[in-house]
Design an enzyme around this catalytic site. Structure first.
Site, PDB file in Angstrom:
ATOM      1  N   GLY A  85       0.860  -1.180   0.000  1.00  0.00           N
ATOM      2  CA  GLY A  85       0.000   0.000   0.000  1.00  0.00           C
ATOM      3  C   GLY A  85       0.893   1.227   0.000  1.00  0.00           C
ATOM      4  N   SER A 117       5.649  -5.266  -1.459  1.00  0.00           N
ATOM      5  CA  SER A 117       5.601  -3.846  -1.827  1.00  0.00           C
ATOM      6  C   SER A 117       6.039  -2.968  -0.657  1.00  0.00           C
ATOM      7  CB  SER A 117       4.187  -3.500  -2.322  1.00  0.00           C
ATOM      8  OG  SER A 117       4.141  -2.222  -2.877  1.00  0.00           O
ATOM      9  N   ALA A 118       5.123  -2.226  -0.039  1.00  0.00           N
ATOM     10  CA  ALA A 118       5.488  -1.382   1.098  1.00  0.00           C
ATOM     11  C   ALA A 118       6.062  -2.212   2.240  1.00  0.00           C
ATOM     12  CB  ALA A 118       4.284  -0.587   1.579  1.00  0.00           C
ATOM     13  N   HIS A 154       8.502  -2.981  -7.668  1.00  0.00           N
ATOM     14  CA  HIS A 154       7.740  -2.563  -8.854  1.00  0.00           C
ATOM     15  C   HIS A 154       8.611  -1.796  -9.851  1.00  0.00           C
ATOM     16  CE1 HIS A 154       4.204  -3.540  -6.441  1.00  0.00           C
ATOM     17  NE2 HIS A 154       4.547  -2.623  -5.543  1.00  0.00           N
ATOM     18  N   GLU A 189       8.462  -6.695 -11.448  1.00  0.00           N
ATOM     19  CA  GLU A 189       7.280  -7.414 -11.008  1.00  0.00           C
ATOM     20  C   GLU A 189       7.475  -8.925 -11.127  1.00  0.00           C
ATOM     21  OE1 GLU A 189       6.102  -5.172  -9.344  1.00  0.00           O
ATOM     22  OE2 GLU A 189       4.053  -4.890 -10.084  1.00  0.00           O
TER      23      GLU A 189
END
Length: 233
Positions: A85, A117-118, A154, A189
């Protein structure tokens, strides 16, 4: 330490975390209850439900860190997953709830850590190489430091046909190195890192990643590759 750090949690045509199911199953061997940290998104209940549905196949029960005192919820679990997020919103919550100290202490004692991700960003020493907008103020850029280098999830290669006049991801990472002598692993990715003690492997999609270091040319890192040397600091 046992870590699995994903660039992304979803892939085209696949369910949540499905693209990394095999190594994820290895990480979760013996895990009965996992604490999920949903603070990078606003909808904590919905986010936790998504994770619970995805991990049910492994026989893992998921407890949202927001359902009680977060450090206590995490402390009672067998493993922890920090979801993706907005990294700034996540880091703000980590400091507010005391997880900024509690999580790395537990992981260094052997608790398996999953990040996407985060959640992968905060496994590094600093949030400086996140892609996110600073939608909230954070007490500090310092994060968990479970690995001694930076990660850029990403990662997107420069598009030579693009008419966009802003900086490419490549340019932004080079600017980071102008001010910081800390390597950055840019993960495309479908890739992830797995750490088991002093062993670190870069795995996943054929696209691989790029390693940025101050004063040297960037290097393509295929997957799989043993990148344990990055743990030397």
């Amino acid at each position: 330490m046992r870590l699995m750090l994903l660039s992304n949690s979803t892939a085209p045509g696949r369910g949540y975390l499905e693209h990394a199911a095999e190594p994820l199953g290895d990480l979760l061997t013996g895990v009965r209850e996992l604490a999920f940290v949903p603070f990078a998104l606003a909808d904590h209940e919905g986010y936790t439900a998504t994770v619970a549905a995805a991990l049910a196949r492994f026989g893992v029960r998921v407890a949202g860190a927001h359902t009680g005192e977060p450090a206590q919820v995490v402390g009672q679990a067998d493993a922890v997953f920090v979801g993706g997020g907005n990294t700034f919103r996540l880091v703000s919550a980590l400091y507010r709830t005391g997880l900024i100290e509690a999580v790395p202490a537990l992981v260094r004692e052997g608790m398996p850590y999953l990040g996407s991700s985060a959640g992968t960003n905060v496994a590094t020493p600093s949030l400086r190489t996140t892609n996110d907008m600073p939608i909230v103020e954070v007490p500090s850029f310092a994060t968990f430091g479970l690995v001694p280098f930076q990660i850029n999830p990403h990662y997107l290669d420069p598009d030579p046909t693009s008419t966009h006049q802003g900086e490419t991801r490549d340019e932004r990472l080079r600017q980071y190195l102008e001010e910081n002598d800390v390597p950055v692993l840019a993960m495309r990715e479908g890739t992830w890192l797995r750490r088991d003690g002093d062993s670190l492997s870069f795995e996943g999609a054929d696209a691989g990643g790029r390693l940025y270091r101050q004063g040297t040319d960037t290097v393509e890192i295929p997957a799989p590759t043993d990148v344990s040397y990055l743990l030397n600091g």
